[in-house]
Design a protein around this motif. Sequence first.
Motif, short mmCIF file in Angstrom:
data_model
loop_
_atom_site.label_atom_id
_atom_site.label_comp_id
_atom_site.label_asym_id
_atom_site.label_seq_id
_atom_site.Cartn_x
_atom_site.Cartn_y
_atom_site.Cartn_z
N SER A 175 11.09 -4.78 -2.65
CA SER A 175 10.12 -4.02 -2.97
C SER A 175 10.08 -4.64 -4.60
CB SER A 175 10.63 -2.37 -3.17
OG SER A 175 11.80 -2.49 -4.04
N GLU A 221 7.10 -4.90 -0.15
CA GLU A 221 7.04 -6.81 -0.24
C GLU A 221 7.02 -6.65 1.08
OE1 GLU A 221 6.29 -9.87 -2.91
OE2 GLU A 221 7.39 -8.43 -3.22
N THR A 222 5.90 -7.38 1.50
CA THR A 222 5.30 -7.37 2.35
C THR A 222 5.69 -9.02 3.28
OG1 THR A 222 3.51 -5.89 2.85
CG2 THR A 222 3.42 -7.55 4.58
N SER A 223 5.79 -9.13 4.15
CA SER A 223 7.05 -10.32 4.59
C SER A 223 5.93 -11.23 5.00
CB SER A 223 7.40 -9.76 5.46
OG SER A 223 7.73 -9.21 6.37
N LYS A 283 -4.68 -7.59 -0.33
CA LYS A 283 -3.70 -7.87 -1.42
C LYS A 283 -4.41 -7.26 -2.45
CE LYS A 283 -0.35 -10.39 -2.90
NZ LYS A 283 -1.21 -9.52 -4.97
N GLU A 288 0.27 -7.06 -7.86
CA GLU A 288 1.32 -6.11 -8.02
C GLU A 288 1.29 -5.61 -9.53
OE1 GLU A 288 2.24 -10.70 -8.80
OE2 GLU A 288 0.81 -9.42 -7.82
N GLY A 296 2.52 -6.79 -1.93
CA GLY A 296 3.34 -7.53 -2.48
C GLY A 296 3.20 -8.94 -3.71
N THR A 297 3.61 -10.13 -3.78
CA THR A 297 3.17 -10.96 -4.98
C THR A 297 2.90 -12.19 -4.39
OG1 THR A 297 6.20 -11.13 -5.04
CG2 THR A 297 5.21 -9.56 -6.62
N THR A 357 3.46 -12.92 -0.69
CA THR A 357 3.30 -11.99 0.28
C THR A 357 1.39 -12.80 0.15
OG1 THR A 357 4.32 -9.78 -0.48
CG2 THR A 357 1.70 -10.04 0.56
#
Length: 510
Positions: free
Chosen positions: A21, A38-40, A177, A180, A210-211, A214
Motif C-alpha cells: 500500500s 498498490e494494485t498488482s 491510474k 500517487e 499505485g506508483t 502499477t
Amino acid sequence: MSDQGSADGAAVGVLEPGAPSFISYDPAGGGEVATFPETSAEQVRAVVGEARQAFAWWSGLTWAEREQRLRKWAGAITRGLDDLCELMHRENGKPRGDAFLEAFLAIEHIGWAAGHARKVLHPRRVGTGLLMANHAATLEYQPLGVVGVIGPWNYPVFTPMGSIAYALAAGNAVVFKPSEYTTAIGKWIVDAFDQANPDAPHQVLRLITGTGPTGAALCESGVDKIAFTGSARTGRKVMAACAPSLTPVLMECGGKDAMIVAGDADLAKAADAALWGAMSNAGQTCVGIERVYVVDAVKDKFVTELTAQIQKLALAPGEGPDAAYGPMTMPSQIDVVRRHIDDAIAKGGTVVVGGSGAVRAPYVEPTVLLDTPEDSSAVREETFGPTITVKGVRDVEEAIQLANATDYGLGASVFARRGGTAIARRLRSGMTSVNAVIAFAGIPGLPFGGVGESGFGRIHGADGLREFTRPKAITRRRYSTPFEPATFARHPKTFTIMKKYAETRYGRKK
C-alpha cells in the motif's frame, strides 16, 4: 457526495493485512490524506478484462444514451464541487480558488465531449471521384476499446479529464491510474461517475491505484491505447513499456513556454498575464509561462510593472481565500526549483524578486530572474515552479528565435497590439494565446497538445475525440460498369479511356 471528501481507507476499500500500500499526504502540513492499495500487475489485468466487458455494453449505447450518462456525471461533480475543491486543496495543496477553476473547466469539457461526439464521429459519406463513381464511400470512427489513462498530480482533475471524458464520449471504457500524489482526487471523480449512473450494469470507468509499477502494468495489460501526462523522461519509459505490444500512446509532456512582449504591447496586461501564467498553481503548470522575451524599448517598464504587481499579491501562503499560491505538491520538485535559481544566479542572472531565499519548503515564493543566460538550466529545462526569467531582445524577430530555441513545444503567449496572430503562427508550439495566457485550455473545441519534448497527440476538441477512435473506411459497389479496371476480364479499351481522362484533367500544359 460529501462522503467522498474524507477519502479515508474505508472509502477506498479494505486493505488486506500485509498487502502493499501507499499513502498520499497533505503537501502543506504533511498529514496523511488516505491509504491506498498498490494494485498488482495481475489485478490490473483483471480490471482491464472487466473493463473490456463494460466496453461491449457502453459502445452499444446510442450517442444520446452516452451523452445522458456523461451529463449526469458532470451534474454529480457540480453538486459536489465544494467537497471536491476542499479535497484538491488538501491533497494537492492548491488554493481553493485555483481548485474551483480547474474543476469548473473539467465540467465544461465533459459537457463539450458529450454534446459533440456524434457530430464529430458519426458515419459520413465521402466523395469517390470519377474513376470510382459506381461505389459509395463511408468514413466512420470506431472506439478503440479500453483506454488506459495515467494522470498527473499538478492538475489532477482537469488534465486527465481531457482524456477520460473524450475517450468515454467516443465509446471507450477507461481504466484510470491517478498520480500517487493525488489518488484520493482521482478516486473521487471515478466515484462520482458511479454515483451518477447507479443503474449501469458495468463500471465503464475503472480506478487502479499505485506508483510506477502499477502504471507499467497498465501499459503491459493489453489496453488499446495509453494516454499519459507527465515528464518526457517518464513518457519515454511509458512508450518503452508499450512498444512490445505496439500499444499506441498519447503523450502530454512538459513545456518551457515563452511569452513575447512586443514594443506596442499593453504592459500592465502583459505583466498581469505573465504573473498568472508563471505563479498560479505555484508554477506547477505544464503550459505556464517560464520565459519572457520583451523588446528592449519597453523592458524596464515591463519589469517595473511585473514587480509592482507581485508586491500586491497575498504572498503569505495559507488557508485564507486570498492566498495566491500553495505548497509544492511533490517534495522533490523543490530541489529542481532551487537548482535552477542558483544556476541562474551563478551564471550572471539578476534577481528582481525572490531568489535563493525564496525556497522555504514546502513553499517557494515568486521569483523573477532578469537577463539569465540562455544556457542556464532556468532557461533550458522545465522548472515547474513559481519562477520566471525575463530577457530583453532587440526586436520581435529575436524574440521568436529565442522562444523557438528549445526542445519543448507546448504552449506560448504573445502580447502585441498589432501583428500578434502573425507572431503566434511562427512559434513552434502546439498552442498560442495572443494578449492572454493559457486561454486555449479553457476552450473545449480547441485541441491541446505539443511537439518535440512536449509530446504528441491531442486531447480536447474534435481532434481529442478522434484521438480515441480508429478511422474505418467502407466502400460499397452500387452498380457495375463495362470498364471495371480491377479485374482480369476488363474491357480492352479500359486503360485507353483512363488515359484519356488523365490527359484531359491533368495533362494539359499551362
